[in-house]
Design a protein around this motif. Structure first.
Motif, PDB file in Angstrom:
ATOM      1  N   ASP A  61       2.669  -8.391   1.348  1.00 14.94           N
ATOM      2  CA  ASP A  61       1.386  -7.683   1.298  1.00 14.94           C
ATOM      3  C   ASP A  61       0.424  -8.448   0.391  1.00 14.94           C
ATOM      4  OD1 ASP A  61      -0.636  -5.844   1.488  1.00 14.94           O
ATOM      5  OD2 ASP A  61       0.349  -4.297   0.284  1.00 14.94           O
ATOM      6  N   ASP A 115      -1.559  -3.448   2.804  1.00 16.10           N
ATOM      7  CA  ASP A 115      -0.423  -3.129   3.671  1.00 16.10           C
ATOM      8  C   ASP A 115      -0.489  -3.912   4.980  1.00 16.10           C
ATOM      9  OD1 ASP A 115       2.018  -1.767   3.711  1.00 16.10           O
ATOM     10  OD2 ASP A 115       1.246  -0.225   5.053  1.00 16.10           O
ATOM     11  N   LYS A 151      -2.926   3.933   5.718  1.00 15.14           N
ATOM     12  CA  LYS A 151      -1.688   3.167   5.869  1.00 15.14           C
ATOM     13  C   LYS A 151      -0.741   3.834   6.872  1.00 15.14           C
ATOM     14  CE  LYS A 151      -2.225   0.902   1.404  1.00 15.14           C
ATOM     15  NZ  LYS A 151      -1.608   0.540   0.117  1.00 15.14           N
ATOM     16  N   ASP A 152       0.492   4.156   6.455  1.00 17.36           N
ATOM     17  CA  ASP A 152       1.480   4.677   7.398  1.00 17.36           C
ATOM     18  C   ASP A 152       1.106   6.038   7.974  1.00 17.36           C
ATOM     19  OD1 ASP A 152       3.063   2.462   7.209  1.00 17.36           O
ATOM     20  OD2 ASP A 152       4.432   3.300   5.721  1.00 17.36           O
TER      21      ASP A 152
END
Length: 362
Positions: free
Chosen positions: A304, A309, A255-256
């Motif tokens: 989401d 995500d 993800k991030d």
């Protein structure tokens, strides 16, 4: 016979004119004389006239949507969901009836060609004169200080509708002159720290406020200079990547924390990796099919939805918190209703002092 027809179509698509009703066309210039190019993109009997204003407006909106698709991806159909011609064109017709805008049918072929060749940096699907300012068939007739319903009506200016509809035509501020947040600068410049300043070009100094020239496929680099957008290598945001590329997560599960890299944009129905955020504008990677699909419409879940995500927004509507604390696609607030963010009011209005105010007045 078959060879003759193939030759005829070849000439047409090269831009030559063919006086045959029913022949395919891109614009009126390919259907001269007493023919015009219809919505179906075939030559039809009768020259373009004032009676075809509504059809002409729709064709111009469609042409801009196709140009936006070419420049940014997202499909023309997706842009037409966001900017509905049935909402835009009644305002255009009202402008013509009021004499604030003149429709010149003989120039409509030239209009469509100019929209088709518009530099990507000038392509906008916003409603404030987004298509008419580049279209020779629509001539503004309102001078500075005159009453206006939208910026397309203003001769060498824009329509200030900050407080009321109808608004007032205001002058564009030249580069180097003082400006405020409610002013607009001349094309090619932007209001920064109270002054209209020219967009910097490649190699010139830039900041987060003084952005690089949007017509030049450049972006403000880490050293504060305008550099070419990338087609490969690491990136921080989509703006770092060239047209046709996105800043993609190379390790979607992280993800991030995933490393980011400029990669070619995946288009409608192409295979994709959920969570990588590699699908074109107005689309997302559906976890059920691992293919790029359009954003949902009113009443559908957003946010989401995959649990990966992968950001899913809405087509022609807005993503709001609905019943059961679930994000859902809902219609934007109407003029006069309360708002917090600019997008709360939809494409035909702006959020000013927490109230939705029309930017196009019918």
């Amino acid at each position: 016979m078959r060879a003759g027809m193939v030759g005829l179509l070849g000439l047409l698509w090269l831009g030559c004119s063919v006086q045959v009703a029913g022949a395919p066309c891109n614009d009126d210039l390919q259907c001269p004389g007493q023919l015009h190019c219809g919505l179906e993109r075939t030559c039809k009997e009768g020259a373009r006239s004032q009676e075809l204003l509504a059809e002409s407006c729709r064709m111009a909106v469609e042409e801009m949507a196709m140009r936006a698709d070419t420049c940014f991806g997202g499909t023309a159909e997706g842009y037409l969901h966001a900017v509905d011609p049935t909402q835009v064109c009644p305002s255009v017709e009202a402008s013509v009836r009021a004499g604030r805008l003149e429709f010149q049918p003989s120039m409509f072929g030239t209009c469509l060609r100019s929209l088709r060749e518009l530099p990507c940096g000038q392509v906008s699907m916003g409603l404030d004169g987004f298509l008419l300012n580049e279209c020779a068939a629509f001539v503004p007739r309102v001078e500075e200080g005159g009453e206006c319903g939208n910026s397309a009506e203003c001769n060498e200016g824009w329509c200030r509708t900050a407080n009321t509809c109808p608004g007032t035509c205001a002058r564009l501020i030249p580069a180097g002159r003082a400006c405020t947040a409610t002013d607009r600068c001349m094309p090619g410049s932007i209001c920064v720290s109270g002054t209209c300043r020219q967009y910097p070009g490649a190699g010139e100094a830039c900041t987060s406020d003084l952005k690089c020239n949007p017509d030049s496929n450049i972006v403000c680099g880490p050293e504060g200079r305008c550099v070419q957008r990338r087609t490969s290598g690491t990136c921080k945001a989509n703006d770092d990547c060239a047209t046709g590329y996105l800043c993609v997560r190379t390790q979607p599960a992280a993800k991030d924390k995933s490393p980011l890299e400029c990669r070619p944009t995946k288009r409608l129905d192409e295979p994709c990796v959920p969570g990588a955020r590699e699908c074109e504008l107005l689309h997302y990677c559906d976890s059920a099919t691992s293919r790029c699909r359009p954003w949902p419409t009113q009443g559908s879940a957003c946010g989401d939805v995959n649990g990966t995500d992968e950001l899913v927004l809405c087509s022609g509507t807005l993503c709001f918190l609905g019943g059961g604390l679930q994000l859902i696609c809902l219609a934007p607030a109407a003029p006069g209703e309360g708002c917090v963010f600019p997008q709360d009011c939809g494409p035909t209005a702006a959020c000013r002092q927490n109230v939705c105010t029309p930017t196009w007045c019918r």
